[in-house]
Design an enzyme around this catalytic site. Structure first.
Site, PDB file in Angstrom:
ATOM      1  N   GLU A 193       0.817  -1.108  -0.014  1.00  0.00           N
ATOM      2  CA  GLU A 193      -0.111   0.044  -0.044  1.00  0.00           C
ATOM      3  C   GLU A 193       0.794   1.411  -0.026  1.00  0.00           C
ATOM      4  O   GLU A 193       0.714   2.111   1.057  1.00  0.00           O
ATOM      5  CB  GLU A 193      -0.819   0.072   1.222  1.00  0.00           C
ATOM      6  CG  GLU A 193      -1.848  -1.194   0.943  1.00  0.00           C
ATOM      7  CD  GLU A 193      -3.133  -1.207   1.934  1.00  0.00           C
ATOM      8  OE1 GLU A 193      -3.307  -0.145   3.072  1.00  0.00           O
ATOM      9  OE2 GLU A 193      -4.079  -1.919   1.626  1.00  0.00           O
ATOM     10  N   GLU A 315      -5.153  -8.815  -0.634  1.00  0.00           N
ATOM     11  CA  GLU A 315      -5.938  -8.373   0.696  1.00  0.00           C
ATOM     12  C   GLU A 315      -7.277  -8.208   0.055  1.00  0.00           C
ATOM     13  O   GLU A 315      -7.462  -7.484  -0.682  1.00  0.00           O
ATOM     14  CB  GLU A 315      -5.406  -7.195   1.395  1.00  0.00           C
ATOM     15  CG  GLU A 315      -4.133  -7.283   2.005  1.00  0.00           C
ATOM     16  CD  GLU A 315      -3.584  -5.997   2.737  1.00  0.00           C
ATOM     17  OE1 GLU A 315      -4.731  -5.440   3.418  1.00  0.00           O
ATOM     18  OE2 GLU A 315      -2.513  -5.844   2.903  1.00  0.00           O
TER      19      GLU A 315
HETATM   20  O1  AHR Z   1      -5.445  -5.581   6.618  1.00  0.00           O
HETATM   21  C1  AHR Z   1      -5.399  -4.761   7.443  1.00  0.00           C
HETATM   22  C2  AHR Z   1      -4.754  -3.640   6.678  1.00  0.00           C
HETATM   23  O2  AHR Z   1      -5.474  -3.155   5.750  1.00  0.00           O
HETATM   24  C3  AHR Z   1      -3.403  -3.954   6.194  1.00  0.00           C
HETATM   25  O3  AHR Z   1      -2.327  -3.691   7.205  1.00  0.00           O
HETATM   26  C4  AHR Z   1      -3.067  -2.755   5.190  1.00  0.00           C
HETATM   27  O4  AHR Z   1      -2.396  -3.438   4.047  1.00  0.00           O
HETATM   28  C5  AHR Z   1      -4.658  -2.736   4.540  1.00  0.00           C
HETATM   29  O5  AHR Z   1      -4.840  -1.371   4.749  1.00  0.00           O
END
Ligand code: AHR
Length: 511
Positions: A193, A315
């Site tokens: 990110e 994610e």
């Molecule tokens: O999964 C929680 C958070 O969500 C992670 O650390 C980040 O990459 C995303 O914003």
């Protein structure tokens, strides 16, 4: 699926859709693309009770463990054939300095986990512990390197430390710390990110940094890195476009992060107490993943028509308000039958996009967000989401089969969604597996399935459902939601007829 897609898929499988509702045709002899088992991957961060308490209890813990790692969690994850595990973050990855997590535990420096609750991280779970965990799980490690606050040298040395088998400063340090043989690590993330917690960068800046960092991510011996660039959040198509244009062949994969949030970031909604309206929106927002995968893939197709670069959805999952009276920085939420359905829809979508989607990682495996496992000291339970992964392991490394589906709608207050979500595959032994989700929380659906190019001789099925859409497993009642044999399916005249209960996930196995 809209009408045009149905017609297109029907042309692809060489049949016209059958007139009646809820008809599925599977082109059993026309599989082309493999559903990588890595689509069933996981993500575990130094966040809340995911690593500490979830996996790591330490060698002296009364919780049965192997070298500090919980035996019950390892067993459960082996049972769904966990293919890979992404670590140490997440946002944590871009603040993590790996050298703090090696050597004698009592000497490791502490740090503040600024992203997640400001708690003290004592670094007792580091590189050796993580790679031991992966060996116990029998899965591939996926390490996220620190591009945000680290250095090129630091990332480069981490790879040397882990994967170089010869004589070198880092390999010797690894030996000093008790591991003689180099590990194999394939999946390597270069920043997380980077548009947000990983550095608030513009895509142009990130692309330039990626190229620099990735140059020094070396392949030692026969270890071959699969380098994954930080990709977009949600519908940030400009990020994907810019990174594809500027990084191109220097990466093997580019990530995509998308969370299903029923309401909004301020009030995400409760994990267990929700209206049907909120349920509908949750499913609608989950289905948006289809559009995201399509549009990001379309951009990638322009730069990489041969699909060499994987789209890595590293994610995904539901994100609700934390459970009452828990640390807001720990992202602990319960998990209901709604989550099992969300997982099943997402996994069907990843399967269907497997020509481009080469890996996906649910956030996060234990005690955080859409977890598969919850723990409380020595207790452990399996969530409804776990059982979706259990059913879907039938698709691991199987060949995707084209399908044509016409189906009823699930309607609420004038809004409509397809009532069914489907994907199908053929495994190496020739068995066909079809996973079907009836998203309608109120109405059962009859489905007639016809296989083209083969004739079904035998069918068996399993089902995941619950009396209520908000039902969940608790430590007091850990088996409220689970998998059982499904009998309302029969084969007659080559047609498979099934009566799919409301809010259910069904796996058909056809021989
Ligand atoms: O999964 C929680 C958070 O969500 C992670 O650390 C980040 O990459 C995303 O914003």
């Amino acid at each position: 699926m809209n009408k045009l897609e149905v017609i297109f898929l029907s042309m692809l499988v060489g049949v016209q859709p059958l007139a009646a509702q809820n008809r599925l045709t599977v082109a059993a002899d026309q599989g082309k693309d493999v559903i990588s088992r890595h689509i069933y991957g996981h993500f575990s961060e130094h966040l809340g009770r995911c690593i500490y308490g979830g996996y790591w209890v330490g060698e002296d813990s009364p919780v049965p463990n192997t070298r500090g790692i919980r035996n019950d969690v390892v067993k459960a994850l082996r049972n769904i054939a966990i293919p890979n595990l992404r670590w140490p973050g997440g946002c944590f990855a871009d603040e993590y300095h790996w050298m703090d997590g090696i050597g004698p535990r009592e000497k490791r420096p502490k740090m503040v986990n600024t992203n997640w609750g400001g708690v003290t991280e004592d670094n007792s779970f580091g590189t050796h512990e993580f790679l031991d965990l992966c060996e116990q799980l029998g899965c591939e490690p996926y390490i996220s390197g620190n591009l945000g606050s680290g250095s090129v040298e630091e990332m480069s040395k981490w790879i040397e430390y882990i994967t170089f088998d010869g004589e070198s400063p880092m390999a010797n340090l690894r030996r000093q710390n008790g591991r003689d043989k180099a590990w194999k690590v394939k999946f390597w993330g270069v920043g997380n990110e980077s548009w947000g917690c990983g550095g608030n960068m513009l895509p142009e800046t990130y692309s330039a940094l990626y190229r620099q960092y990735a140059t020094f991510c070396r392949n030692y011996g026969d270890n071959r890195l699969y380098k994954i660039a930080c990709g977009a959040s949600d519908a940030d198509y400009n990020w994907t476009e810019t990174v594809m244009k500027n990084v191109g062949g220097h990466m093997n994969g580019i990530s995509l992060h998308y969370y299903t949030i029923p309401k909004n970031w301020g009030d995400k909604g409760s994990a267990t107490r929700f209206s049907e309206q909120e349920y509908f929106t949750t499913i609608e927002k989950t289905l948006f993943m289809d559009e995201l995968l399509t549009k990001h893939s379309n951009i990638m197709d322009r730069y990489d028509p041969q699909k060499r670069t994987g789209l890595i959805t590293d994610e995904w999952g539901t994100w609700y308000n934390v459970e009452p009276n828990t640390n807001p920085g720990f992202l602990f939420q319960q998990n209901t039958m709604r989550d099992a359905i969300v997982a099943a829809i997402n996994l069907n979508l990843f399967n269907r996009h497997c020509a481009r989607v080469k890996m996906a990682n649910i956030a996060q495996t234990v005690n955080v967000l859409q977890a598969l496992i919850l723990t409380e000291n020595e207790k452990m339970l399996l969530t409804p989401t776990y059982w979706t992964f259990f059913l879907y392991k039938a698709h691991h490394d199987a060949t995707l089969l084209p399908v044509s589906l016409t189906c009823d709608k699930y309607e609420l207050n004038g809004r409509k969604l397809d009532a069914l979500s489907v994907s199908a595959s053929k495994d190496n032994a020739g068995k066909i597996h079809i996973t079907i989700v009836n998203i309608d929380p109120n109405k059962a659906q009859n489905l007639e399935t016809e296989l083209r190019g083969t004739s079904a001789k035998k069918v068996s099925a399993k089902i995941l459902t619950a009396p209520g859409i908000a039902d969940f497993n608790s430590f007091e009642k850990p088996e409220t939601v689970g998998v059982s044999d499904f009998k309302a399916v029969k084969l007659s005249g080559g047609i498979i007829k099934a009566e799919l209960p409301a809010k259910s996930v069904v796996l058909l196995e056809i021989e």
